[in-house]
Design a protein around this motif. Sequence first.
Motif, PDB file in Angstrom:
ATOM      1  N   ASP A 197       6.714   6.801  -4.839  1.00 54.18           N
ATOM      2  CA  ASP A 197       7.643   7.726  -5.658  1.00 54.18           C
ATOM      3  C   ASP A 197       8.170   7.319  -6.810  1.00 54.18           C
ATOM      4  N   HIS A 198       7.412   6.258  -7.277  1.00 51.58           N
ATOM      5  CA  HIS A 198       7.740   5.690  -8.413  1.00 51.58           C
ATOM      6  C   HIS A 198       9.493   5.042  -8.567  1.00 51.58           C
ATOM      7  N   GLY A 199       9.620   4.848  -7.142  1.00 53.41           N
ATOM      8  CA  GLY A 199      10.942   4.124  -6.804  1.00 53.41           C
ATOM      9  C   GLY A 199      11.099   2.790  -7.272  1.00 53.41           C
ATOM     10  N   GLU A 200      12.284   2.097  -6.763  1.00 54.41           N
ATOM     11  CA  GLU A 200      12.690   0.919  -7.148  1.00 54.41           C
ATOM     12  C   GLU A 200      11.614  -0.069  -6.667  1.00 54.41           C
ATOM     13  N   SER A 201      10.920  -0.148  -5.544  1.00 54.25           N
ATOM     14  CA  SER A 201      10.056  -0.943  -5.224  1.00 54.25           C
ATOM     15  C   SER A 201       8.776  -0.926  -6.082  1.00 54.25           C
ATOM     16  N   TYR A 202       8.531   0.033  -6.750  1.00 53.88           N
ATOM     17  CA  TYR A 202       7.339   0.394  -7.521  1.00 53.88           C
ATOM     18  C   TYR A 202       7.671  -0.501  -8.840  1.00 53.88           C
ATOM     19  N   VAL A 203       8.941   0.177  -9.285  1.00 54.88           N
ATOM     20  CA  VAL A 203       8.947  -0.497 -10.767  1.00 54.88           C
ATOM     21  C   VAL A 203       9.278  -1.922 -10.687  1.00 54.88           C
ATOM     22  N   VAL A 204       9.583  -2.386  -9.801  1.00 57.19           N
ATOM     23  CA  VAL A 204       9.987  -4.014  -9.706  1.00 57.19           C
ATOM     24  C   VAL A 204       8.497  -4.647  -9.619  1.00 57.19           C
ATOM     25  N   ALA A 205       7.651  -4.021  -8.797  1.00 54.69           N
ATOM     26  CA  ALA A 205       6.267  -4.750  -8.843  1.00 54.69           C
ATOM     27  C   ALA A 205       5.605  -4.638  -9.686  1.00 54.69           C
ATOM     28  N   GLU A 206       5.511  -3.531 -10.672  1.00 55.88           N
ATOM     29  CA  GLU A 206       5.035  -3.417 -12.064  1.00 55.88           C
ATOM     30  C   GLU A 206       5.674  -4.433 -13.092  1.00 55.88           C
ATOM     31  N   ALA A 207       6.903  -4.826 -12.988  1.00 57.11           N
ATOM     32  CA  ALA A 207       7.543  -5.838 -13.858  1.00 57.11           C
ATOM     33  C   ALA A 207       6.575  -7.193 -13.438  1.00 57.11           C
ATOM     34  N   ALA A 234       0.929  -1.252  -0.039  1.00 59.52           N
ATOM     35  CA  ALA A 234       0.194   0.035  -0.047  1.00 59.52           C
ATOM     36  C   ALA A 234       0.717   1.326  -0.156  1.00 59.52           C
ATOM     37  N   GLU A 235       1.870   1.275   0.705  1.00 58.17           N
ATOM     38  CA  GLU A 235       2.839   2.308   0.931  1.00 58.17           C
ATOM     39  C   GLU A 235       3.519   2.455  -0.837  1.00 58.17           C
ATOM     40  N   VAL A 236       3.921   1.517  -1.150  1.00 60.48           N
ATOM     41  CA  VAL A 236       4.620   1.515  -2.578  1.00 60.48           C
ATOM     42  C   VAL A 236       3.722   2.288  -3.599  1.00 60.48           C
TER      43      VAL A 236
END
Length: 259
Positions: A161-171, A153-155
Amino acid sequence: MKSRAEYHEMIESPKMLDYGVYLDVAKLLDCQKPLAEMCNADELQFQIVHQVEELWMKLMAYTLVDVMAYLDEGNTHRVVTLMGRVHRLMRLMTAQLDVLETMSPREYQEIRLQLGNGSGQESPGFQTLLRMPNDLWSAYKATYLDGKGLTVAEVYDAKYDHGESYVVAEALIEYDELFQKFRAMHLYLIHRSIGLGSRSLKGRPVGLLEAGAKHRFFPELWDVRCDMTDAWGASYGVVREAIHDKPQKPAVAGGCPMG
């Protein structure tokens, strides 16, 4: 003019130079039934498409093993790059199913008799890929959530913040989405070839495959979208004021109003 038999000989036993030797083409071409033993003209394409699927799934699984290692290391660049390869492989697998739609239902029934009690659900590559998402998620969670003190939820919302945790989750979720699209496309293929109301070679209704097509590898990544939408909806109301009832501002003559 060469005869049909002569052309078949060229197809099955071509001359091998270095390129063919390196790729072990002779062995590769020997993986299909001899042309003279095919039950009909479409059996060759049926075997080849499914054999190629197994090769793509082998490459995909091999790549995902590397992805897990890079997830453990927190090497985001390599994770995203390799997941991009996996996404392309999934699209290739889905696109090539179109070839099988050139079979008539009658021709497929003749091929189906050659499978014994076999079913596509027994695909070795498919079964391997089904076992991998839990480990992918565990590796992601350990490094990109727990390791950074974050929740899904925070990611996606509170600390987005469109950071690393987000881009990997989207992958990861893109892989999930593409895999389910492949399964859905396979369902349409079955619908077209034998019908979803029929029974599989193992006596189970083919309709059971629909449950698999609705399966999600990473439910946390899907559920967070529902949670966010529900939370936002609660703040501005489920039913909002219609914008078509509002008076429109007159256009500015001679140019764009935003100019």
